[in-house]
Design a protein around this motif. Structure first.
Motif, mmCIF file in Angstrom:
data_model
loop_
_atom_site.group_PDB
_atom_site.id
_atom_site.type_symbol
_atom_site.label_atom_id
_atom_site.label_comp_id
_atom_site.label_asym_id
_atom_site.label_seq_id
_atom_site.Cartn_x
_atom_site.Cartn_y
_atom_site.Cartn_z
ATOM 1 N N LEU A 151 0.829 -1.203 0.000
ATOM 2 C CA LEU A 151 0.000 0.000 0.000
ATOM 3 C C LEU A 151 0.867 1.258 0.000
ATOM 4 N N VAL A 152 1.920 1.252 0.813
ATOM 5 C CA VAL A 152 2.816 2.413 0.874
ATOM 6 C C VAL A 152 3.508 2.624 -0.464
ATOM 7 N N MET A 153 4.003 1.544 -1.064
ATOM 8 C CA MET A 153 4.700 1.649 -2.342
ATOM 9 C C MET A 153 3.783 2.188 -3.433
ATOM 10 N N MET A 194 10.676 0.141 0.827
ATOM 11 C CA MET A 194 10.410 1.308 1.666
ATOM 12 C C MET A 194 11.263 2.506 1.254
ATOM 13 N N THR A 195 12.529 2.275 0.898
ATOM 14 C CA THR A 195 13.358 3.400 0.476
ATOM 15 C C THR A 195 12.927 3.922 -0.888
ATOM 16 N N LEU A 196 12.487 3.031 -1.767
ATOM 17 C CA LEU A 196 11.944 3.485 -3.046
ATOM 18 C C LEU A 196 10.704 4.343 -2.821
ATOM 19 N N ALA A 276 3.788 -4.308 -6.055
ATOM 20 C CA ALA A 276 2.816 -4.256 -4.966
ATOM 21 C C ALA A 276 1.762 -5.346 -5.141
ATOM 22 N N ALA A 277 1.339 -5.580 -6.385
ATOM 23 C CA ALA A 277 0.340 -6.617 -6.651
ATOM 24 C C ALA A 277 0.895 -7.996 -6.336
ATOM 25 N N TYR A 278 2.144 -8.239 -6.724
ATOM 26 C CA TYR A 278 2.760 -9.539 -6.439
ATOM 27 C C TYR A 278 2.862 -9.765 -4.934
#
Length: 293
Positions: A151-153, A194-196, A276-278
């Motif tokens: 969700l964050v990504m 998270m860093t991305l 994110a989907a994977y």
């Protein structure tokens, strides 16, 4: 190294009883050579993609029914850090030109970026590591970390701009990246992911976000490897297990060298939504499997 008798066996036996299977009596049974090599081969590409390498190292054996989960928790963590060491060594070789350029261009801004992005996860790791390891790390909690990270990504990639260059990164950006790496202590979150997300939210384009992610990750990986390696040296490994660790490290090193092309795939001007989907699909499979057990 000095082996501490019975430590691995006690952890393995209790884990085996909790899982409802016959107890594994030795760490060698819990980490067969084949599994050590396969996990090392998995670690390289999983580390280069924003999908959580540590989460995969736990979930794949669990889904496949391997006895890895019955290994003493301290030994499992040490093995994961060893795999990270293999990956870090391979990245230093594969990206040597990029690392050399960064070292030659080292100035006050770059030093501040590295120091602040390192300090936050270092403090968080030293103060919260034990609590995180004790309370998190189960398949269900890792699934939660995968979903939350997804969700964050997806959100950060959607709202993030592309106007900023990596050369613009300053102290505030470094703190964001440091907080992102601290959040990645939660299993399943993914340091890369998270860093991305942090870099994208701060307005960096995907290529520059990937470069920043790599530059701040290497010092943390090296620092964690040295810390865990020192602890492991004092603790020692059960007889015969060192060879399994070496096999895993070599496999991780080789798979990382062979997978560095994945870096270019991620940093192209593409959405993070597929990753994110994977992650969400993997988490769903874990939760579904957990309900059936």
């Amino acid at each position: 190294m000095r082996a501490r008798r019975g430590a691995g066996a006690r952890g393995v036996g209790s884990a085996g009883a909790a899982g409802g299977r016959s107890a594994v009596t030795t760490p060698l049974d819990a980490l067969p050579l084949r599994d050590a090599v396969l996990l090392g081969l998995l670690h390289g590409p999983a580390e280069l993609l924003p999908i959580s390498s540590s989460g995969h190292i736990t979930l794949v054996p669990w889904l496949a029914g391997w006895p890895y989960g019955e290994l003493d928790p301290e030994l499992r963590k040490a093995f994961e850090v060893a795999l990270h060491a293999g990956t870090a060594a391979a990245l230093l070789i594969a990206l040597r030109d990029e690392v050399e350029d960064a070292a030659l261009d080292l100035d006050r801004r770059r030093i501040t970026l590295i120091a602040l992005s390192f300090a936050v996860p270092a403090v968080a790791g030293l103060t919260l590591e034990r609590a995180i390891e004790q309370r998190l790390g189960t398949p269900r909690s890792i699934a939660g970390g995968l979903i939350a990270g997804s969700l964050v990504m997806a959100w950060a990639d959607r709202v993030g701009g592309t106007s900023r260059d990596r050369a613009d990164a300053g102290a505030i950006d470094a703190l964001w990246l440091g907080v992102a790496q601290a959040c990645a202590l939660v299993p399943g979150a993914s340091r890369n992911g998270m860093t991305l997300a942090a870099a994208r939210r701060r307005g960096f384009g995907r290529e520059d976000a990937n470069a920043l992610s790599r530059h701040v990750a290497l010092p943390v990986i090296v620092g964690a490897t040295l810390l865990k390696g020192t602890r492991l040296w004092h603790r020692g490994l059960p007889p015969g297990l060192a060879g399994r660790f070496v096999a895993g490290v070599l496999a991780s090193f080789a798979s990382t060298l062979g997978s560095t092309w994945l870096i270019r795939q991620v940093e192209r001007d593409r959405s993070l939504a597929p990753y994110a989907a994977y992650r969400t699909a993997l988490a769903a499979a874990v939760l579904w499997r957990g309900r059936r057990r």
